[in-house]
Design an enzyme around this catalytic site. Structure first.
Site: not given
Ligand code: BGP
Length: 471
Positions: A173, A365
């Site tokens: 990201e 993701e």
């Molecule tokens: C994104 C990241 C992941 C993952 C995801 C879900 O920003 O790439 O690492 O964490 O978010 O977010 P969260 O874990 O805050 O629910």
């Protein structure tokens, strides 16, 4: 056999990140990363040194349990598993002259297990895990020195693993530096004190480093496919007022700029205007411009939700999402953490990205963070996570629609295929997995793994290549 829009060879799997799954924060010669001083995720400033309330210090102990977990992924039929390599396992201080052999050997063992089960590794080179020393000593990516440290790091990775890892992502990201400069760019200067010039200069250094990694891969790992990875959050105009449409375009531009530079190999005109209008004169050399021309093989992205955008300063902005939000969309339901649930938005993004770049795409993701309740049925502990099955089913149905629209999609890895520590809130109670891990936000628990109802559901989706989805 019922038909399916998913092509033969489509890569089904799941995704995690070293800092959220491994633990072993000080083992095997690993140096501290910025995550080891972020006990509350991005919800609070970093602390001086690791504290016992930081769940990531042990996470779910993948560092010792990787073989058991990979066997569970194989039982679901994974064709691909996205993981990150913790930079500070390989270069404990980030600026070390030589790599840490124990760290390299750990990932050799992980890749051995994946190979044993016929699972392709998809490796994120930097996933919010900047070595803490690089943040403290250089102010992270604000310093041009990080380009050289990152190049040294990727040379070691491509030399060691280039023959066994086909898919690589340079930065997780990469556009999130705009929103979380410490977590994403290792930038120690507090966000409110960080000048716009330093922020965009840091972003420029990362973009050059990313392109340099692609160039190095051509030399050291010629069979590797190099992808960029962006946080996708489509913005919808809150009303048909052209000013709302323009505001949405500008918000999209601030994120799409990163994909544009990785695919086109140069700053697009609108990006130069963003810099001009913010009074930023980038320190950009002719060598930088040449390096940026090393463009990616595919574009990967995370997708959780969409958000609305309004040009009207009176419109309140309470829409939440992954690392940033906007105006809440009254047409959409939200998750327990307030993120909009918008499966059609994923079809929109896939079409937008394919139309824009005509590069193969990879969803790396997508998932639903939720509070799961562990129950016992016929003597077996599990979770009846119908809400997660519904979220994933509906999003995958839209992925199928995008494939019918002609989008070239390499694969799909759900986020958090096993319960891990969340990035933004550093909680374990925000669970994404097909596998429940017995660990709680207070650190208690046995670390036992229990497949949820979605474990068998996803196994069936993979076995039928998407034909079992409920359309
Ligand atoms: C994104 C990241 C992941 C993952 C995801 C879900 O920003 O790439 O690492 O964490 O978010 O977010 P969260 O874990 O805050 O629910």
């Amino acid at each position: 056999m019922s038909t399916t829009p998913f092509p033969d060879g489509f890569l089904w799997g799941g995704a995690t990140a070293a800092n959220q799954i491994e633990g072993g924060y000080d083992q095997g010669g690993k140096g501290l990363s910025i995550q080891d001083v972020m006990p509350k995720g991005i919800m609070a400033p970093p602390v001086e040194a690791p504290t016992p309330d930081n769940l990531k210090l042990e996470a779910i102990d993948f560092y010792h349990r990787y073989a058991e977990d990979i066997a569970l992924f194989a039982k679901m039929g994974f064709g691909v598993y996205r993981l990150s390599i913790a930079w500070s396992r390989i270069f404990p201080n980030g600026d070390d002259a030589e790599p840490n052999e124990e760290g390299l050997a750990f990932y050799d063992r992980v890749f051995d297990e994946l190979e044993k089960h016929g699972i392709e590794p998809l490796v994120t080179i930097s996933h919010y895990e900047t070595p803490l020393n690089l943040a403290r000593k250089y102010d992270g990516w604000v310093s041009r020195d990080l380009i050289g440290f990152y190049e040294r790091y990727v040379r070691v990775l491509f030399t060691r693993y280039g023959a066994r890892v086909k898919y690589w992502l340079t930065f997780n990201e990469i556009n999130s530096v705009l929103h979380a400069p410490f977590m994403s760019g290792g930038i120690q200067t507090p966000k409110e004190e960080l000048s716009t010039k330093d922020l965009y200069q840091a972003i420029h250094h990362e973009l050059v480093a990313s392109a340099s990694a692609t160039k190095i891969a051509r030399e050291l790992a010629p069979n590797a496919q190099i992808g960029c990875m962006i946080l996708a959050m489509p913005t919808y105009p809150f009303t048909p007022d052209p000013q709302d449409v323009l505001k949405s375009l500008h918000t999209d531009h601030s994120n799409l700029m990163f994909g544009d530079i990785h695919v086109r190999g140069e700053y697009p005109g609108y990006a130069l205007r963003i810099l001009r209008e913010q009074g930023v004169e980038l320190d950009i050399t002719d060598e930088d411009r040449e390096t940026l021309k090393n463009t990616v093989d595919f574009v990967s992205f995370s997708y959780y939700s969409s958000v609305a955008e309004s040009a009207d300063p009176e419109v309140i902005r309470e829409g939440k999402g992954n690392l940033f939000g906007g105006v809440e969309n009254p047409k959409l339901p939200v998750s327990q953490w307030g993120w909009a649930i918008d499966p059609v938005g994923l079809r929109v993004v896939l079409n937008q990205f394919w139309d824009r770049w005509q590069k193969p795409l990879f969803i790396v993701e997508n998932g639903l963070g939720a509070r799961d309740e562990l129950v016992e049925i016929d003597g077996r502990k599990t979770v009846i996570d119908d809400y997660r099955i519904a979220y994933l089913n509906d999003h995958l149905v839209q992925v199928g629609e995008a494939l019918e629209d002609g989008v070239d999609l390499l694969g799909y890895t759900t986020w958090g295929c096993i319960d891990i520590v969340s990035a933004s809130t550093a909680q374990l109670s925000k669970r994404y997995g097909f596998i429940y891990v017995d660990r709680n936000d207070d650190g208690s628990g046995t670390l036992e793994r229990y497949p949820k109802k979605s474990f068998d559901w996803y196994s069936e989706v993979i076995a039928t290549n998407g034909a079992s989805l409920s359309r």
